[in-house]
Design a protein around this motif. Structure first.
Motif, short mmCIF file in Angstrom:
data_model
loop_
_atom_site.label_atom_id
_atom_site.label_comp_id
_atom_site.label_asym_id
_atom_site.label_seq_id
_atom_site.Cartn_x
_atom_site.Cartn_y
_atom_site.Cartn_z
N GLU A 1 0.82 -1.21 0.00
CA GLU A 1 0.00 0.00 0.00
C GLU A 1 0.86 1.26 0.00
O GLU A 1 0.39 2.33 -0.35
CB GLU A 1 -0.90 0.02 1.24
N GLY A 2 2.11 1.13 0.43
CA GLY A 2 2.98 2.29 0.61
C GLY A 2 2.90 2.72 2.06
O GLY A 2 1.93 3.36 2.49
N PHE A 3 3.85 2.36 2.84
CA PHE A 3 3.87 2.62 4.28
C PHE A 3 4.50 3.99 4.54
O PHE A 3 5.64 4.25 4.14
CB PHE A 3 4.66 1.51 4.98
N ARG A 4 3.74 4.87 5.18
CA ARG A 4 4.21 6.24 5.44
C ARG A 4 4.34 6.46 6.94
O ARG A 4 3.53 5.95 7.72
CB ARG A 4 3.23 7.27 4.89
N MET A 5 5.36 7.24 7.31
CA MET A 5 5.53 7.62 8.71
C MET A 5 6.31 8.93 8.79
O MET A 5 6.90 9.36 7.78
CB MET A 5 6.26 6.53 9.49
N GLU A 6 6.31 9.54 9.95
CA GLU A 6 7.06 10.77 10.13
C GLU A 6 8.35 10.50 10.86
O GLU A 6 8.41 9.68 11.77
CB GLU A 6 6.23 11.79 10.94
N HIS A 7 9.41 11.19 10.43
CA HIS A 7 10.70 11.14 11.11
C HIS A 7 11.24 12.57 11.14
O HIS A 7 11.39 13.21 10.10
CB HIS A 7 11.67 10.21 10.36
N ASP A 8 11.50 13.09 12.33
CA ASP A 8 11.95 14.47 12.51
C ASP A 8 11.02 15.46 11.83
O ASP A 8 11.46 16.43 11.21
CB ASP A 8 13.39 14.65 11.99
N GLY A 9 9.73 15.17 11.88
CA GLY A 9 8.74 16.08 11.31
C GLY A 9 8.63 16.02 9.80
O GLY A 9 7.90 16.81 9.19
#
Length: 113
Positions: A11-19
């Motif tokens: 699906e395309g895994f998204r997350m935040e890192h350092d904003g």
């Protein structure tokens, strides 16, 4: 759990890192549980594109069954032994020899003495 993880990658895994957003996208998946050749390690290999800021990287994620991984890690010579035998004979010859040996042990273990 492996299938859920792979589903998220598809699906395309998204997350935040350092904003900032980071994204993992599945490019290719290789199931090394099948075929059940006796000389191969069992795992799933996922080739993934990691996108962060304006950069993209191609990485490999290996998914292992914990019990199999721990067994492989407990025998530090397992991969050396595998490479030694593979260098002495072709992969097909090695698979055939091991398959015959495994069938012999399976047959003889069921025969009462």
């Amino acid at each position: 759990q492996m299938l859920q993880f792979i589903g998220k990658l598809k699906e395309g895994f998204r997350m935040e890192h350092d904003g900032k957003e980071a994204m993992l996208e599945l490019i290719r998946c290789k199931n090394k549980f099948q075929p059940l050749a006796p000389t191969h390690f069992r795992n799933i290999l996922c080739n993934v594109r990691l996108t962060y800021e304006s950069s993209s990287f191609f990485v490999e994620i290996q998914l292992h069954v914990k019990a199999i991984y721990e067994l492989q890690e407990s025998n530090k010579n397992a991969h050396k032994d595998y490479e030694h035998f593979r260098s002495k004979m072709g992969e097909k010859e090695q698979d055939t020899m091991l398959e015959r040996t495994m069938l012999f042990f399976e047959e003889t273990s069921g025969v009462p003495v």
